[in-house]
Design an enzyme around this catalytic site. Structure first.
Site, short mmCIF file in Angstrom:
data_model
loop_
_atom_site.label_atom_id
_atom_site.label_comp_id
_atom_site.label_asym_id
_atom_site.label_seq_id
_atom_site.Cartn_x
_atom_site.Cartn_y
_atom_site.Cartn_z
NE ARG A 195 75.50 58.90 39.26
CZ ARG A 195 74.39 58.15 39.31
NH1 ARG A 195 73.54 58.17 38.30
NH2 ARG A 195 74.13 57.43 40.38
CD GLU A 205 72.44 65.15 38.08
OE1 GLU A 205 71.85 64.74 39.09
OE2 GLU A 205 72.68 64.45 37.10
CG HIS A 216 69.62 62.03 38.19
ND1 HIS A 216 70.93 62.14 38.56
CD2 HIS A 216 69.39 60.69 38.08
CE1 HIS A 216 71.47 60.94 38.69
NE2 HIS A 216 70.55 60.04 38.39
#
Ligand code: DGY
Length: 329
Positions: free
Chosen positions: A239, A268, A287
């Site tokens: 993360r 993000e 991601h």
């Protein structure tokens, strides 16, 4: 009457088909996550929510769900830091996730980033595409050796261990740090348990594989960068918020960190104006750690399995807060 489930994104047709066998569904059809107002509204209407890591399932969403008839939250991810799990637990709402099935796929991507960052694959590719193929020269596009180097793993759960298994094939020395020692895994994978400081000081490559929690948020900041070996390469597929992005930028700029391979950022999507994107030694993907067709299908089916169990009052096969059951009325 069938129970109602709200899906915050469309999932694979096979998973939808299975869901339709026992539930009435509503699918958020846009390509971006539903805003929190929509999540609150749906929590008041449905029995189950099938969520993604981009959905803010906060205390308000859970509170409204509890006041109505929300029975289960099933997340299509192994991470669940977007969900206020303590609130779900005290509301008696079990939260499901998808551990295990994405381990190798995510480790593959982390390894790809490690190799790409070490050997400047993206920089080289970009130069060639831009018509700049510099003639072969002793110092052109020199990167770092992976074979025989030291890999430091922050987090030694499933994905961290899958990285250690890959590292074995590259004759790497593997260090790991986490709260508890795992003697069996150490033995199997030839890894050494060290403190975070030792790991930072000794590793040529550092890769993050922990959950985001209050304890791990910002765990790699200015003072941790100071401890690292000059020329270290940092990989993050966990993360973004675990690393202080400004400190990372400054250390990349100064060359103290030779390169970074990132699949996650904070926030993000990363802003197109982020200074990190101006650096050639940052390899970044959006991601996609678990993004193989096979893995995403397995994740979708697991998520549906958790929803089905939750709607029928059975324990979720993959539950992050089994304590929730004892808070049920
Ligand atoms: C997860 O599952 O938490 C990954 O970040 C995405 O698949």
């Amino acid at each position: 009457m069938k129970k109602k489930v709200f899906l915050t994104r469309s999932i694979f047709p096979e998973a939808i088909e299975r869901l339709l066998q026992f539930a009435e569904i509503e699918v958020w059809s846009e390509n971006c996550p539903p805003p929190v107002e929509v999540l609150i509204q749906k929590a008041a209407e449905v029995d189950g929510m099938l969520t993604m890591l981009t959905d803010p399932i906060n205390a308000n969403v859970i509170h409204i769900g509890k006041q109505n008839h929300l029975k289960v939250i099933s997340q299509m991810a192994v991470g669940f830091d977007n969900i206020d799990v303590p609130s779900a637990t005290s509301a008696g709402i079990p939260v499901g996730n998808t551990p295990g099935v994405l381990t190798e796929t995510t480790a593959d991507l982390a390894w790809a980033l490690l190799m790409a960052a070490a050997r400047r694959v993206v920089e080289g590719n970009n130069e060639v595409h831009q018509g700049i193929w510099r003639p072969w020269g002793p110092d052109v596009m020199c990167g770092r050796d992976v074979y025989g180097a030291t890999l430091g793993l922050i987090g030694f759960g499933r994905i961290g261990q899958a990285m250690a298994a890959r590292a074995k094939g590259f004759n790497m020395k593997v260090l790991y740090t986490q709260r508890h020692r795992d003697l069996d895994a150490e033995k199997k994978l030839g890894a050494n348990f060290v403190t975070l400081i030792d790991l930072l000081q000794q590793s040529d490559f550092i890769s993050l594989h922990a959950y985001l929690s209050p304890e791990t948020k910002g765990m790699i900041g200015a003072s941790q960068f100071e401890e690292m070996k000059p020329g270290v390469i940092l990989i993050n597929t966990a993360r973004g918020a675990m690393i202080d992005q400004e400190a990372l930028y400054q250390n990349l700029l100064a060359g103290r960190v030779a390169a970074a391979g990132l699949d996650v950022s904070d926030p993000e999507p990363i802003s197109k104006d982020s200074p990190l994107l101006s650096l050639p030694n940052v390899v970044i993907t959006p991601h996609i750690g678990s993004a193989s067709i096979q893995t995403r299908k397995r994740m979708a089916m697991m998520t549906v399995g958790n929803i089905e169990a939750g709607l029928t009052g059975n324990p979720l096969p993959y539950c992050v807060n089994p304590e929730a059951y004892s808070n049920r009325k």
